[in-house]
Design an enzyme around this catalytic site. Sequence first.
Site, PDB file in Angstrom:
ATOM      1  N   GLY A  49       0.808  -1.217   0.000  1.00  0.00           N
ATOM      2  CA  GLY A  49       0.000   0.000   0.000  1.00  0.00           C
ATOM      3  C   GLY A  49       0.843   1.270   0.000  1.00  0.00           C
ATOM      4  N   HIS A  50       0.164   2.394  -0.108  1.00  0.00           N
ATOM      5  CA  HIS A  50       0.882   3.675  -0.183  1.00  0.00           C
ATOM      6  C   HIS A  50       1.595   4.006   1.128  1.00  0.00           C
ATOM      7  CE1 HIS A  50      -3.256   5.837   0.630  1.00  0.00           C
ATOM      8  NE2 HIS A  50      -3.065   4.857   1.454  1.00  0.00           N
TER       9      HIS A  50
END
Lengths: 346, 346, 346
Positions: free
Chosen positions: C246-247
């Site tokens: 994920g970011h």
Amino acid sequence: MTIEVTLADIVARLGGEVSGDTAMRFNRIGPLAGATASTVSFLSNPRYRAQLADTRAGCVIVAPSEADEARGRPGGGAVIVTPDPYLYFARLTQMWAALSRPRDAAGVHPTAVVDAAAQVHPTATVGALAVVAAGAVVGEGAVIGAQSHIGRDARIGAHTRLAPRVVVGDGCSLGERCIVHSGVVIGADGFGFAPTEGRWEKIEQLGAVRIGNDVEIGANTCIDRGALDDTVLEDGVKLDNLIQIGHNVHIGRHTAMAGCVGVAGSARIGAHCTIGGAANILGHLQLVDGVHVSVATVVTRSILKPGHYSGVFPFDDNAAWEKNAATLRHLHQLRDRVRALEKKLV
Amino acid sequence: MTIEVTLADIVARLGGEVSGDTAMRFNRIGPLAGATASTVSFLSNPRYRAQLADTRAGCVIVAPSEADEARGRPGGGAVIVTPDPYLYFARLTQMWAALSRPRDAAGVHPTAVVDAAAQVHPTATVGALAVVAAGAVVGEGAVIGAQSHIGRDARIGAHTRLAPRVVVGDGCSLGERCIVHSGVVIGADGFGFAPTEGRWEKIEQLGAVRIGNDVEIGANTCIDRGALDDTVLEDGVKLDNLIQIGHNVHIGRHTAMAGCVGVAGSARIGAHCTIGGAANILGHLQLVDGVHVSVATVVTRSILKPGHYSGVFPFDDNAAWEKNAATLRHLHQLRDRVRALEKKLV
Amino acid sequence: MTIEVTLADIVARLGGEVSGDTAMRFNRIGPLAGATASTVSFLSNPRYRAQLADTRAGCVIVAPSEADEARGRPGGGAVIVTPDPYLYFARLTQMWAALSRPRDAAGVHPTAVVDAAAQVHPTATVGALAVVAAGAVVGEGAVIGAQSHIGRDARIGAHTRLAPRVVVGDGCSLGERCIVHSGVVIGADGFGFAPTEGRWEKIEQLGAVRIGNDVEIGANTCIDRGALDDTVLEDGVKLDNLIQIGHNVHIGRHTAMAGCVGVAGSARIGAHCTIGGAANILGHLQLVDGVHVSVATVVTRSILKPGHYSGVFPFDDNAAWEKNAATLRHLHQLRDRVRALEKKLV
């Protein structure tokens, strides 16, 4: 790419009640901690309220309840007051992206392979080495990323943007203003076979995928075509990366799913649901509107009442887990032993 | 694309004992509920037998046991009687697909990049912007989807169909009549490293992937090449989307796996197994023929007896789950407390 | 492709203390069992020591502790003694790969689409139908696989190799000597939305992905760009296939993750960790250096102490699982019943 934006630019575009020097210039959006005079920051979670006192952010976006504290903060600087700072922040990122990202020129790249029987709107963009098959329709202002593949009779709605290397299968459709990330496969065959004499006879998947407006689909996510009818994603659905949506699934408006979720065939998921990462929804189930499923939970029966549902094995250090897991394998016997004790004591 | 088929066409191709007007025309296959006079429907699950009375389907496919009821149904219409209506339905979808889907013309698209040292059969199709490397062999009637990549010395068997954007790595082979969906990666390196001084030294993966006949592989599934020997999928294996098959895995004939399954390196899975979605099989294990693993189950040791195996945390509303999960973290102690009680009572 | 290597070649390149005829020729690396006179084999796991007596391998690689036994083995043949036979084996596979795999000639394939404002080092290779956008930099000896996509201002370090069909997003960077497998998507948008009036407002993802040196990324793995700051993989990280990062995740040096792992946004994972297949790490957590997470474990809170952590439901035959799972749904009540019994007995 660096951009510079004045406070006046921001407020002209996004509104809010401003105090401070509107000629101030910003080149970064960032959290309160670590912010500098050229950073626009925001406070949406009251937990971080204490950081207001210390931040050096040139501008902070806050709710009315924090307005006074923000204006009087020791570090000084501008303040934007708005009812929903997180939403304001979201729109600020959109403003930033619009300013900082170069736009592809409209038109079909000379290396793209566009069938003579496809319709590409003159304002649409088709990237390098993309394929657009016969009968496909690409709408106004749509962007087909480089190396993407638009199948026969597929429809890409106005202002929908496909990143490089997306596949949209034959006859599938996307609405307007959708965003589809790289590696997505829309319209591969659903997994359907009739067992016969120890082997599997293929059930050809004759449906398609129909996707509404304002849907976003994360990288390498797969949405299978329906067996007879279509797989459907309603308006505003948001899917993260590496999600599997089986054939004939129906997902209601504004439902969001985090990464690595699997939804098996013919599940019907309501509107305004959230599905945590790596959760799995079995096939032929119904989830009503407003169901929230925790990360890694396996939903094995329909959920007919809105609410929050979970089912995850609690992790522990390995030695503790081993003991508990071993006992769990005899849990039913343990219950019987408790029952026997209860009988003895009555 | 709409097609129209007469009852005579269907029976000429697929057989069955027919009653009714063979000139009737159909343009849809669909479930009993919602069927119209131009729908062919079928009854394979006795649970839905009650729907026979209400259906308006122009034709229903049934087993001999439902023949009388189907023929006398109030809505009228034709009947096809066949020993296995679901199998008949599968073949009907195949007939439908063959009639409704345009075929690519054989030959190499002018934008494909085919090495002079590759062999492409004159009846095979190579799509737009595909790459076929030196030494690769593409068999009779095979279809290489647009933008796919066939590595050096790879072999694609007769009548195997690759969707757009498939990767088949160097030296890997597929048998005949396989179907491979978009985004599949066959022959990436297995995950092998030797630890040394706190870092990982790569073990080059020198094996390949060997896939039998009639195998189907779902979108974005990955099948790694072997470390020294090959990774093997035997005839008739069916894999759904987003599955990970590690290096040197061996999967027996006609085994099927649902979406998001992971199989770690060197696992040996028998024939005629079914693996539920998101299940995981650890490495270096053996599953004998006829093992059925439930959705999301983690198989941590070999299974040497055919049967049905499960291991999923039952989901619940979040509050109930939290209480039970908290207790689970002390389950071993709870067992000790029960034991202590038992001792006191003896 | 077959290769032939002499014992002298091997030792000249990889060292070790050799005994036997250095003119012996080998065409295969393989396990002790099933080895022939032309096989180089190795013993790294003492569990397999008994196989030394039976092997027909022309050469075995062993640690000093097994040197005498290896030299005196009934099957005869050469011996290489080295402190770490598994590491020696890894390097032997590298030697094998270097000899057996044809190299692409440096240069840009005529069908690649390289922007005039991109910089490709003269010793780099850009494969057929690849796209390299404006501002991108491809370093010395780097290989961009066929049909890959290098976004605007992306940077590919020296000697980094991308397999066919990799996407590196705008502004993302890879260090030197990385290996990226087919289908990988680096730099798709992180999953960020602000809820407003029952729908989701997009938070544009303004960060990028920064990847260090000697990182390997498996097929169809996704690494999202950061929301404001970057997502970071430090040197030597190894990711298997179908992983979701994920970011704003940060992964420390030499951490390795097996297939199908999910790491949610802003998780911070230390150096020298190992994460088992299909494990999930929730967002905004910290794992310190030296944490080892078992397969399929869901990490729901930070781990601040190095060690081995697990949380998997033990699988069983389906009937036993059903009973235990049903009891588990009332575990909290069972604990209360035990407590009540304890009270009665005091």
